[in-house]
Scaffold this active site. Structure first.
Site, PDB file in Angstrom:
ATOM      1  N   CYS A 111       0.915  -1.167   0.023  1.00 35.03           N
ATOM      2  CA  CYS A 111       0.092   0.001   0.016  1.00 35.03           C
ATOM      3  C   CYS A 111       0.772   1.371   0.070  1.00 35.03           C
ATOM      4  O   CYS A 111       2.075   1.168   0.683  1.00 35.03           O
ATOM      5  CB  CYS A 111      -0.840  -0.091   1.327  1.00 35.03           C
ATOM      6  SG  CYS A 111      -2.037   1.340   1.240  1.00 35.03           S
ATOM      7  N   CYS A 118      -0.191   0.280  10.445  1.00 34.31           N
ATOM      8  CA  CYS A 118      -0.534  -0.774   9.492  1.00 34.31           C
ATOM      9  C   CYS A 118       0.759  -1.291   9.190  1.00 34.31           C
ATOM     10  O   CYS A 118       1.591  -0.597   8.473  1.00 34.31           O
ATOM     11  CB  CYS A 118      -1.573  -0.483   8.423  1.00 34.31           C
ATOM     12  SG  CYS A 118      -1.920  -1.560   7.194  1.00 34.31           S
TER      13      CYS A 118
HETATM   14  N1  SAH Z   1      -6.890   0.241   3.084  1.00 37.53           N
HETATM   15  C1  SAH Z   1      -8.210   0.099   3.528  1.00 37.53           C
HETATM   16  C2  SAH Z   1      -8.622  -1.223   3.615  1.00 37.53           C
HETATM   17  C3  SAH Z   1      -7.596  -2.364   4.180  1.00 37.53           C
HETATM   18  S1  SAH Z   1      -6.958  -1.835   5.601  1.00 37.53           S
HETATM   19  C4  SAH Z   1      -8.300   0.937   4.773  1.00 37.53           C
HETATM   20  O1  SAH Z   1      -7.330   1.550   5.374  1.00 37.53           O
HETATM   21  O2  SAH Z   1      -9.648   1.263   5.034  1.00 37.53           O
HETATM   22  C5  SAH Z   1      -8.574  -2.738   6.727  1.00 37.53           C
HETATM   23  C6  SAH Z   1      -8.771  -1.905   8.043  1.00 37.53           C
HETATM   24  O3  SAH Z   1      -7.915  -2.584   8.989  1.00 37.53           O
HETATM   25  C7  SAH Z   1      -8.589  -0.699   8.158  1.00 37.53           C
HETATM   26  O4  SAH Z   1      -9.465  -0.120   9.066  1.00 37.53           O
HETATM   27  C8  SAH Z   1      -7.418  -0.452   8.879  1.00 37.53           C
HETATM   28  O5  SAH Z   1      -6.923   0.846   9.213  1.00 37.53           O
HETATM   29  C9  SAH Z   1      -7.320  -1.540   9.752  1.00 37.53           C
HETATM   30  N2  SAH Z   1      -5.794  -2.057  10.304  1.00 37.53           N
HETATM   31  C10 SAH Z   1      -4.758  -2.013   9.663  1.00 37.53           C
HETATM   32  N3  SAH Z   1      -3.783  -2.170  10.351  1.00 37.53           N
HETATM   33  C11 SAH Z   1      -4.128  -2.667  11.526  1.00 37.53           C
HETATM   34  C12 SAH Z   1      -3.508  -3.355  12.729  1.00 37.53           C
HETATM   35  N4  SAH Z   1      -2.445  -3.328  12.891  1.00 37.53           N
HETATM   36  N5  SAH Z   1      -4.401  -3.347  13.653  1.00 37.53           N
HETATM   37  C13 SAH Z   1      -5.748  -3.276  13.444  1.00 37.53           C
HETATM   38  N6  SAH Z   1      -6.571  -2.857  12.395  1.00 37.53           N
HETATM   39  C14 SAH Z   1      -5.547  -2.434  11.488  1.00 37.53           C
HETATM   40 FE1  SF4 Z   2      -2.831   1.228   3.480  1.00 36.36          FE
HETATM   41 FE2  SF4 Z   2      -2.777  -0.029   5.794  1.00 36.36          FE
HETATM   42 FE3  SF4 Z   2      -3.389   2.572   5.469  1.00 36.36          FE
HETATM   43 FE4  SF4 Z   2      -5.278   0.512   4.777  1.00 36.36          FE
HETATM   44  S1  SF4 Z   2      -4.599   0.876   6.856  1.00 36.36           S
HETATM   45  S2  SF4 Z   2      -4.717   2.671   3.644  1.00 36.36           S
HETATM   46  S3  SF4 Z   2      -3.803  -0.912   3.741  1.00 36.36           S
HETATM   47  S4  SF4 Z   2      -1.338   1.705   5.034  1.00 36.36           S
END
Ligand code: SAH
Ligand code: SF4
Length: 370
Positions: A111, A118
């Site tokens: 991403c 994340c």
């Molecule tokens: N990029 C999109 C969809 C993928 S992430 C987005 O950001 O919405 C799906 C969900 O997981 C998002 O709400 C993101 O913020 C959350 N997420 C990412 N990393 C995480 C983590 N380490 N612990 C819990 N939720 C997380």
């Molecule tokens: Fe990208 Fe992770 Fe942010 Fe979703 S939560 S936009 S996958 S960096």
């Protein structure tokens, strides 16, 4: 190069068949073979004329990603590691529940958006997935779960799809939208718009395009009640700040199949999880009809955050719920298969192992009312 038919939605498939000198209804027949019956061999497709099968044999193929890992958690959560090319693997996760089955699908390898909490973001961006690689996750999951042939559509395993795996779907809509159309197509997966959810970190042009071209349920990763904090946690906020994001959410609701936006909110200990943060969120909640989904942070190696304690999450949820909001907290499932993820990736090439390491801890979709 042969045409991968998983790349084509109904309209594109009709165009493709027209190019072969075939009638549009052939496209519908083919969709049903490929997506409903999981067929990949043209020889199986007994109601297609032999001549057409020959043409397809010569010109087309049905190729999903390659399954390189398949693990089932003690709680039934099943996770597939899918190789999309020599260097990249993505994951799809199936979460069974008593009355529904949800498939969590990836949209990109990596991403670009680099959210602070994340692991996908931390590892950088490799490339957009193709439509075939996106819908291929559903195609494969259906096959691996086994078609519930005797029971028909009412008993199918996958009743819901969420675009919550790796990547930002709103930055890959050219490929995501045809995949969504296949999910919705009665000749393919026939899911209702309410049961297909796109999750975005708040890419406003993408939200607007989705509204115009293929409105489905929308989840927005909010994670903070102020621009100040959100700029740090979700850097794309610097480009699309909260005020503009809330306006985009309101526009979306005009076309949306549900009359609310789901706000996802990752619970980071001591960062965004105080009662004061919750009270500040109420100001946002008043601008848009919404529900909240609290996600306890999933730690990963090198992460600078900790998961909020359950009691803290409960108090946070209570502040929102007292104001009349619907709040759910995601229950973490599939932890044990996550632990196995790196081991599974070890079976394929070194480069794949690296991309497997960038996978987020399984995002969990079971919800509990606050
Ligand atoms: N990029 C999109 C969809 C993928 S992430 C987005 O950001 O919405 C799906 C969900 O997981 C998002 O709400 C993101 O913020 C959350 N997420 C990412 N990393 C995480 C983590 N380490 N612990 C819990 N939720 C997380
Ligand atoms: Fe990208 Fe992770 Fe942010 Fe979703 S939560 S936009 S996958 S960096």
């Amino acid at each position: 190069m042969k045409q991968n038919l998983l790349d084509l939605d109904a309209v594109a498939l009709e165009r493709y068949f027209a190019g072969l000198g075939e009638k549009p209804f052939r496209a519908r027949q083919l969709l049903r073979w490929v997506h409903q019956r999981g067929a990949a061999e043209f020889a199986q497709m007994s109601d297609l004329a032999k001549g057409l099968r020959g043409k397809l044999e010569a010109d087309a193929r049905v190729v999903p990603p390659t399954v390189v890992g398949d693990s089932v958690s003690a709680d039934g959560t099943r996770k597939w590691l899918l190789k999309v090319d020599g260097a990249n693997a993505v994951e799809a996760v199936f979460i069974p529940e008593p009355r529904r089955g949800t498939l969590c699908v990836s949209s990109q390898a990596g991403c670009t958006l680099d959210c602070a909490f994340c692991s996908t973001g931390k590892q950088g961006f490799s490339r957009n997935l193709t439509t075939a690689e996106i819908i291929g996750q559903l195609w494969l999951a259906n096959r691996m779960l086994g078609a519930p042939a005797k029971h028909g559509a009412d008993h199918r395993h996958i009743t819901n799809v969420v675009m919550m795996g790796m990547g930002e779907p709103c930055l890959n809509l050219d490929n995501v939208i045809p995949a969504l159309r296949l999910m919705l197509d009665d000749n393919a997966y026939g899911l209702s718009r309410r049961r297909v959810t796109v999750s975005t970190s708040g890419v406003i042009p993408g939200i607007d395009r989705l509204r115009e071209e293929c409105p489905v349920a929308l989840a927005v990763s909010l994670h903070a009640p102020s621009d100040d904090l959100r700029d740090r946690l979700v850097p794309v906020n610097r480009r699309y700040p909260l005020r503009e994001l809330m306006k985009a959410c309101r526009r979306y609701l005009d076309a949306a199949p549900r009359d609310f936006i789901t706000f996802e909110y990752v619970m980071l200990d001591g960062v965004n999880d105080s009662e004061a943060h919750a009270r500040a969120l109420l100001g946002i909640a008043r601008q848009v009809k919404c529900k909240f989904n609290l996600i306890p942070f999933n730690p990963f190696p090198g992460a600078e955050f900790r998961r909020s304690a359950p009691e803290r999450i409960r108090r946070f949820a209570e502040v929102l719920a007292r104001d009349g909001l619907t709040v759910t907290t995601r229950r973490t499932r599939g932890d044990d298969v996550d632990a196995a993820c790196g081991q599974l990736a070890g079976d394929v090439t070194d480069r794949t192992r690296r991309s497997a390491a960038r996978m987020p801890k399984t995002v969990v979709l079971t919800e509990q009312r606050a």
